[in-house]
Design an enzyme around this catalytic site. Sequence first.
Site, PDB file in Angstrom:
ATOM      1  N   LEU A 176      -6.745  -0.156   1.311  1.00 31.69           N
ATOM      2  CA  LEU A 176      -5.586   0.518   0.720  1.00 31.69           C
ATOM      3  C   LEU A 176      -5.217   1.697   1.627  1.00 31.69           C
ATOM      4  CD1 LEU A 176      -3.959  -0.280  -1.674  1.00 31.69           C
ATOM      5  CD2 LEU A 176      -5.455   1.054  -3.133  1.00 31.69           C
ATOM      6  N   HIS A 177      -4.489   1.362   2.702  1.00 31.44           N
ATOM      7  CA  HIS A 177      -4.235   2.340   3.777  1.00 31.44           C
ATOM      8  C   HIS A 177      -3.483   3.603   3.296  1.00 31.44           C
ATOM      9  CE1 HIS A 177      -5.312  -0.807   6.668  1.00 31.44           C
ATOM     10  NE2 HIS A 177      -4.465  -1.614   6.056  1.00 31.44           N
ATOM     11  N   ASP A 178      -2.220   3.409   2.907  1.00 32.04           N
ATOM     12  CA  ASP A 178      -1.331   4.562   2.717  1.00 32.04           C
ATOM     13  C   ASP A 178      -1.713   5.515   1.586  1.00 32.04           C
ATOM     14  OD1 ASP A 178       0.079   3.633   4.888  1.00 32.04           O
ATOM     15  OD2 ASP A 178       1.646   2.669   3.702  1.00 32.04           O
ATOM     16  N   THR A 210      -9.300   3.985   6.320  1.00 31.29           N
ATOM     17  CA  THR A 210      -8.659   3.091   5.343  1.00 31.29           C
ATOM     18  C   THR A 210      -9.417   1.773   5.203  1.00 31.29           C
ATOM     19  OG1 THR A 210      -7.084   2.066   6.904  1.00 31.29           O
ATOM     20  CG2 THR A 210      -6.441   4.144   5.878  1.00 31.29           C
ATOM     21  N   ASP A 239       0.837  -1.211   0.000  1.00 33.13           N
ATOM     22  CA  ASP A 239       0.000   0.000   0.000  1.00 33.13           C
ATOM     23  C   ASP A 239       0.867   1.255   0.000  1.00 33.13           C
ATOM     24  OD1 ASP A 239       0.616  -0.827   2.702  1.00 33.13           O
ATOM     25  OD2 ASP A 239      -0.847   0.606   3.449  1.00 33.13           O
TER      26      ASP A 239
END
Length: 313
Positions: free
Chosen positions: A242-244, A196, A15
């Site tokens: 999709l954290h970042d 997220t 990510d």
Amino acid sequence: MSARKIIIDTDPGQDDAVAILLALASPEDIDVLGITAVAGNVPLPLTQKNTLIVCELAGKTDVKVFSGCDRPLGRDLVTAEHVHGKTGLDGPDLPDPVMPLQDQHAVDFIIETLRTHDAGTVTLCPLGPLTNIAMAFEKAPDIVEKVQEIVLMGGAYFEVGNITPAAEFNIYVDPQAAHIVFRAGAPITVMPLDVTHKALVTKFRNDAFRELGTPVGKAVAQMTDFFERFDKEKYGSAGAPLHDPCVTAYLINPDLFSGRHINVEIETQSELTMGMTVADWWGVTQRPPNATFMGDIDADGFFSLLTERLARL
Ligand SMILES: [Ca+2]
């Protein structure tokens, strides 16, 4: 408006890779002054290598990449190969990088960059444990007031934890560093799990990456496929969060996100709740606000932006 100058601090991580690709695909919005690697998802030798791999995948071999801290400030390193695979970037088969790492230490690059730019013109974007940022603030306290904003992925309130029942991974790995950063006084915007976990790579969204038909589209589809296996088993969710990339998407279109300006403290004492972000979402204390803590995302808008920008690389 001119492009926003940023330093990405990262521990790739699939990510992280997507977050970096989004930034590098968006030069009219984001000017990446440098990328600093930190130990986190996998040990430092891999996160720095993965950062170079991602820059080369994007075709941006002129990006300056720096190596940073190889362990948290006061604890042993905890990694997350169970999520990201042995390399940290499992999924696609990408070549070993040939572009070089810079000689300067990441922490010194962060300090020098903030000192040599006008106050309020450089944004820090931490996508991993906050070790490098905290080290820079400890070593050079004068730079704190020069930071335009810190936009970070970390923490949780409603979603509570993903590495322990109480803590999100990035904050848990180096709670002392997080404590330093949240107490420093620089403006902070937080993308917690609450946001997220709503940015899910469904099959439709994964297909959209693959259908770009480019090496980047294919690699992102393969990375998010790999990453997804773990999350589907663990959470039963529709796809991997999709954290970042929420961090770099925020820089391009902040209207995709909504949240509250609140007080956030970091638990650094209790082993049981170590690294918890104690977020005063309901305003039940008199503690002064120190962070804008996001709570919601326009997920369709986010994935449209992401896919459209990745198509450029
Ligand atoms: Ca990360």
